[in-house]
Scaffold this motif. Structure first.
Motif, PDB file in Angstrom:
ATOM      1  N   TYR A   1     -43.582 -17.491  -3.026  1.00 10.27           N
ATOM      2  CA  TYR A   1     -44.281 -16.931  -4.190  1.00 10.27           C
ATOM      3  C   TYR A   1     -43.222 -16.462  -5.180  1.00 10.27           C
ATOM      4  CZ  TYR A   1     -47.787 -14.275  -6.830  1.00 10.27           C
ATOM      5  OH  TYR A   1     -48.624 -13.803  -7.808  1.00 10.27           O
ATOM      6  N   PRO A   2     -43.233 -16.981  -6.420  1.00 12.13           N
ATOM      7  CA  PRO A   2     -42.170 -16.642  -7.376  1.00 12.13           C
ATOM      8  C   PRO A   2     -42.386 -15.290  -8.032  1.00 12.13           C
ATOM      9  CG  PRO A   2     -43.729 -18.153  -8.396  1.00 12.13           C
ATOM     10  CD  PRO A   2     -44.187 -17.974  -6.963  1.00 12.13           C
ATOM     11  N   LEU A   3     -41.281 -14.624  -8.326  1.00 14.99           N
ATOM     12  CA  LEU A   3     -41.290 -13.375  -9.072  1.00 14.99           C
ATOM     13  C   LEU A   3     -40.299 -13.478 -10.227  1.00 14.99           C
ATOM     14  CD1 LEU A   3     -41.291 -10.673  -6.220  1.00 14.99           C
ATOM     15  CD2 LEU A   3     -43.252 -11.478  -7.554  1.00 14.99           C
ATOM     16  N   SER A   4     -40.640 -12.850 -11.333  1.00 13.94           N
ATOM     17  CA  SER A   4     -39.761 -12.907 -12.505  1.00 13.94           C
ATOM     18  C   SER A   4     -38.614 -11.905 -12.431  1.00 13.94           C
ATOM     19  CB  SER A   4     -40.577 -12.661 -13.780  1.00 13.94           C
ATOM     20  OG  SER A   4     -41.232 -11.400 -13.714  1.00 13.94           O
ATOM     21  N   GLU A   5     -38.798 -10.829 -11.667  1.00 15.35           N
ATOM     22  CA  GLU A   5     -37.763  -9.799 -11.531  1.00 15.35           C
ATOM     23  C   GLU A   5     -37.642  -9.377 -10.072  1.00 15.35           C
ATOM     24  OE1 GLU A   5     -35.699  -8.874 -13.777  1.00 15.35           O
ATOM     25  OE2 GLU A   5     -36.661  -9.771 -15.532  1.00 15.35           O
ATOM     26  N   PRO A   6     -36.412  -9.102  -9.619  1.00  8.80           N
ATOM     27  CA  PRO A   6     -35.149  -9.135 -10.349  1.00  8.80           C
ATOM     28  C   PRO A   6     -34.732 -10.559 -10.694  1.00  8.80           C
ATOM     29  CG  PRO A   6     -34.737  -8.800  -8.016  1.00  8.80           C
ATOM     30  CD  PRO A   6     -36.229  -8.715  -8.195  1.00  8.80           C
ATOM     31  N   SER A   7     -33.793 -10.691 -11.607  1.00  7.17           N
ATOM     32  CA  SER A   7     -33.399 -12.012 -12.083  1.00  7.17           C
ATOM     33  C   SER A   7     -31.907 -12.061 -12.371  1.00  7.17           C
ATOM     34  CB  SER A   7     -34.181 -12.378 -13.350  1.00  7.17           C
ATOM     35  OG  SER A   7     -33.888 -11.463 -14.397  1.00  7.17           O
ATOM     36  N   ASP A   8     -31.384 -13.274 -12.378  1.00 11.63           N
ATOM     37  CA  ASP A   8     -30.015 -13.545 -12.816  1.00 11.63           C
ATOM     38  C   ASP A   8     -30.066 -14.169 -14.207  1.00 11.63           C
ATOM     39  OD1 ASP A   8     -29.195 -12.703 -10.335  1.00 11.63           O
ATOM     40  OD2 ASP A   8     -28.736 -14.713  -9.568  1.00 11.63           O
ATOM     41  N   THR A   9     -28.956 -14.056 -14.934  1.00  8.48           N
ATOM     42  CA  THR A   9     -28.844 -14.664 -16.259  1.00  8.48           C
ATOM     43  C   THR A   9     -27.683 -15.643 -16.259  1.00  8.48           C
ATOM     44  OG1 THR A   9     -29.722 -12.687 -17.330  1.00  8.48           O
ATOM     45  CG2 THR A   9     -28.539 -14.233 -18.720  1.00  8.48           C
ATOM     46  N   LEU A  10     -27.940 -16.850 -16.797  1.00  7.30           N
ATOM     47  CA  LEU A  10     -26.911 -17.874 -16.907  1.00  7.30           C
ATOM     48  C   LEU A  10     -26.700 -18.177 -18.390  1.00  7.30           C
ATOM     49  CD1 LEU A  10     -28.376 -18.293 -14.070  1.00  7.30           C
ATOM     50  CD2 LEU A  10     -27.530 -20.634 -14.167  1.00  7.30           C
TER      51      LEU A  10
END
Length: 306
Positions: free
Chosen positions: A51-60
């Motif tokens: 199940y996907p979550l938007s946070e926490p996240s990495d930035t590229l």
């Protein structure tokens, strides 16, 4: 700078992402995770629901690199700037498959904790693969080919290409998208400072349970259904085969789970091989109270209103 969580899937289009570009890569939880067996090569058969979550996240952040440089990876964490990083592997495998070898400078800003069972490195690789494919023009891959490339990088990477709820079987590479309706719940994701190594977790599980898997496939599924559907949450279809071995070695994680339940969670389950836990609350106020309680103990939390 372009800010995009996902890039166009029409990879045959003449329109390519303009540089510099910023990608956001989220994470996942496992609503359930059952280890159903061990292959002769040591890989584990799984049945899990991503199940996907938007946070926490990495930035590229991606920009043009010096001519002939290939991929240059920059990160404030030196331990991630190695050839073993999934981003380097994604660039190499895509180049080997398509011949497309762009010179890029990629700056990685980590937000997804390591050793948390959230798939941060796999999410990074998938976001980067989508970018490469959208930039590859006539040599871009179709969905099936891109999925095969993703599977060569890591078992969780194909899931993040589409980033929708999906059941995964095999070693995690056989994906079937599915609808998951959690509307009305508040999801609290707790990310303790403890770090759980996935290879360690599999070995610990093997040491405790693998000898019970020396049976035929039908018996194996029956055994796993009885062994690993103990009431680890108030919703019996939410469970995780790793909890018994991980909680034994990391008793604080068991304590955090107990705290979330005492604050009124409808279900609490560890994600992946840990150390993160997610809790589902019917009342947002109780989720906020649980979050405040854990933060006082030094546990990072993220609230998702579903």
């Amino acid at each position: 700078m372009t800010d995009s969580a996902s890039l166009p899937q029409d990879t045959q289009s003449a329109t390519r992402p303009a540089l510099p570009v910023r990608l956001k890569a989220g994470c996942k939880i496992n609503l359930y995770l059952r280890i159903t067996g061990v292959r002769e090569n040591g890989y584990h058969e799984l049945d899990t629901l991503f199940y996907p979550l938007s946070e926490p996240s990495d930035t590229l952040d991606i920009e043009e690199g010096a001519a002939g440089s290939g991929l240059t990876l920059v990160c404030e964490r030196a331990d991630l700037c190695t050839e073993r990083n999934t981003l380097h592997k994604a660039w190499r495998v895509f180049a080997e498959t398509t011949g497309f070898r762009p010179d890029l400078r990629l700056t990685l800003t980590k937000g997804v904790p390591d050793g948390a069972g959230l798939g941060g490195g796999s999410a990074d690789a998938a976001a980067f693969l989508n970018f490469l494919n959208a930039s590859a023009g006539k040599v871009a891959l179709n969905d099936e080919e891109l999925n095969e490339v993703a599977a060569r990088i890591g078992a969780d990477v194909p899931f993040f290409l589409k980033n929708v709820p999906a059941r995964a079987t095999g070693i995690g590479e056989i994906l079937v998208p599915c609808e998951v309706d959690l509307s009305g719940f508040t999801l609290l994701l707790a990310c303790p400072p403890e770090h759980v190594s996935t290879p360690w977790a599999f070995k610990a599980w093997d040491d405790r349970y693998a000898n019970k898997m020396d049976i035929d496939a039908t018996e194996r599924l029956t055994l796993s259904a009885h062994m690993f559907t103990r009431p680890s949450s108030r919703a019996l279809w939410l469970f995780n085969s790793f909890e018994s071995v991980v909680f034994a070695a990391f008793p604080k994680l068991r304590a955090y789970k107990g705290s979330l339940i005492r604050h009124g969670a409808a279900a609490v389950v560890m994600s992946g091989s840990g150390a993160s836990l997610f809790a589902l609350y019917r009342e947002m106020e109780k989720a906020m109270q649980a979050s405040e309680s854990l933060m006082r103990e030094g546990v990072k939390t993220f609230i998702h209103h579903l």
